[in-house]
Design a protein around this motif. Structure first.
Motif: not given
Length: 502
Positions: A284-289, A309-311, A435-446
């Motif tokens: 239910r909850r996914i933490d992406g780094f 499944g939603k940010p 992949m959506r979690v990964r891409d969102e984490a990358h966008r947020f970090a950058v």
């Protein structure tokens, strides 16, 4: 400001008592930007700041694109610019028919004076405004400002639709969806409208579903207190109001259907992810780094959270890395995860931790979770696709997206762990969720890393001096004129500056 010599069109967040004309508030940033673009395209009002306007020596790109009349370099006369401001104000007030009439009169006048080029431009402007009016699709017989509210419900999921009519023309549909709702429909709609109109303009008339007949007094009183001109709260009982009410209910039903379909798709993706990773149930909850740095400068980390499944953007976190656990991607990952989970509240413990990387990152994440007593939380690493063969012709060949899953077992009382490589089907919904979690984490970090770099590049050397705060820096710069002068000044000269302690 209509009193300014050359009024400009500006987006603001708050109204001020400064004599300017304000339109709104709008329900979303997208709708206000769309309106801003329409006015720029059709009326050519300037959008630049006063400082930029005063210092222009030639037209800017907005003029070249046909979105500004370039009053800064007098490409348009003050009279004509004032006429465009008048038409834009009518357009923003929703008086589209008056805009067309005003422009038509000007076109006829230009034709009478044989200024056919200007008449052709106004003709195109009239056509564009009429296209906007036609695109609205729904027009009421009477010219009035009105909101029609519809509600649709299935289980604990509720959808609202607010149809906004301005001068009798449907200008916007505002959708809202709420899940996990147990209250009765009557209480729901009253609560929703009180919150909705706390930050949205209240029209002269609000139309509610017909099943609320006899229960509108309280809401009418609340809205009337917020609108000095008064507001009529009616139910969609018969005639035109009944048609508008049905339209609002149909829109709410369509919004609900779309929301439920989206919810089912997210649930299927979570179920599929659990199957691929061998989890006990859908996470239910996914933490992406993800980490971000440039030539080892300003290293940062970022955490994003996906709920169902939603940010969940309110739960996002950023970390300025202190290099406490060593340099390199592994050291950064270890520090960020340790700082995040060393004191995490029980309600924020994730069902799955995802790191951007391969086996090394997964092992670091598992080690940190073991240190903080979260051995039961599964870890997965997502290694992004990369080019493996560019070839001589055609598209380049890419490797598949790969998952690294940590698996633990206990043999003779000794706990052992291994990282298993999983290459799922590239169109697998569970993979695409990660992949959506990964891409969102990358966008947020950058994004956070760029802000840090920009702050460092634009910072003054005075900011690094202990005991020299913003006020004293300002005093020194005003007195000395520049950092170079401050550097060259003697101690006695610095002490002589008013406000600097001797």
């Amino acid at each position: 400001d209509p009193q300014a010599p050359v009024p400009r069109l500006e987006l603001v967040r708050r109204r001020k008592q400064d004599g300017a004309l304000y339109f709104g508030p709008y329900h979303s940033a997208a709708s206000i930007r769309h309106t801003h673009a329409l006015v720029s395209r059709y009326f050519g009002l300037r959008t630049c700041s006063d400082a930029v306007f005063r210092n222009r020596s030639r037209p800017c790109l907005e003029y070249q694109m046909g979105r500004c009349l370039a009053p800064c370099v007098r490409r348009v006369s003050p009279r004509k610019y004032a006429e465009q401001v008048e038409a834009a104000v009518l357009f923003l007030k929703g008086k589209r028919n008056e805009v067309v009439k005003l422009l038509t009169d000007r076109m006829i006048l230009c034709s009478f004076r044989e200024n056919f080029e200007e008449a052709a431009k106004i003709r195109d402007q009239i056509k564009a405004v009429q296209e906007v009016m036609t695109s609205q699709g729904v027009v009421l017989p009477a010219s009035m400002d009105m909101d029609a509210v519809g509600l649709a419900r299935e289980g604990d999921t509720v959808a609202f639709a607010v149809l906004r009519f301005e001068a009798g023309v449907l200008t916007e549909r505002v959708p809202y969806v709420q899940s996990g709702v147990l209250a009765a429909d009557k209480d729901l709609i009253e609560s929703f409208l009180v919150q909705y109109y706390a930050r949205s303009p209240i029209p002269a008339q609000v139309v509610l579903p017909r099943w609320l007949a006899g229960s509108t007094q309280t809401l009418a009183q609340v809205l009337a207190d917020r609108r000095p001109e008064g507001v009529a709260v009616k139910v969609a009982w018969k005639g035109q109001l009944n048609q508008v009410g049905k339209m609002a209910d149909e829109n709410a039903a369509a919004i609900l259907k779309e929301a439920l379909a989206s919810h089912e798709a997210r649930h299927r993706a979570a179920q599929r992810l659990a199957e691929v990773l061998g989890l006990r149930g859908p996470p239910r909850r996914i933490d992406g780094f993800d980490m971000s740095t440039l030539m080892s400068a300003e290293p940062v980390g970022a955490m994003v959270v996906f709920m169902d499944g939603k940010p969940e953007r309110r739960a996002y976190r950023t970390f300025s890395v202190r290099l406490e656990d060593g340099p390199g991607d592994v050291g950064l990952m270890h520090e960020v995860l340790r700082r995040r989970y060393s004191k995490v509240p029980p309600e924020e413990v994730p069902d799955l931790v995802m790191v951007d990387g391969g086996e090394a990152q997964v092992r670091v994440a598992a080690a940190v979770l073991a240190e903080v007593g979260m051995l039961a939380v599964p870890v997965v690493g997502l290694a992004k696709s990369k080019v493996v063969d560019r070839g001589g012709f055609g598209a380049a060949m890419h490797s598949p997206e790969r998952l690294y899953v940590l698996e633990s077992s206990e043999v003779d009382g000794v706990r052992e762990s291994a990282v298993r490589l999983v290459v799922p089907q590239q169109n697998d919904p569970g993979l695409h969720l990660l992949m959506r979690v990964r891409d969102e984490a990358h966008r947020f970090a950058v994004t956070f890393h760029r802000k840090r770099r920009h702050r460092r590049q634009t910072a003054s050397v005075l900011e690094g001096i202990p005991g020299l705060g913003p006020r004293r820096r300002s005093l020194l710069l005003r007195a000395m004129g520049s950092v170079a002068n401050i550097r060259a000044a003697t101690l006695e000269q610095l002490k002589a500056v008013k406000g600097i302690p001797a």
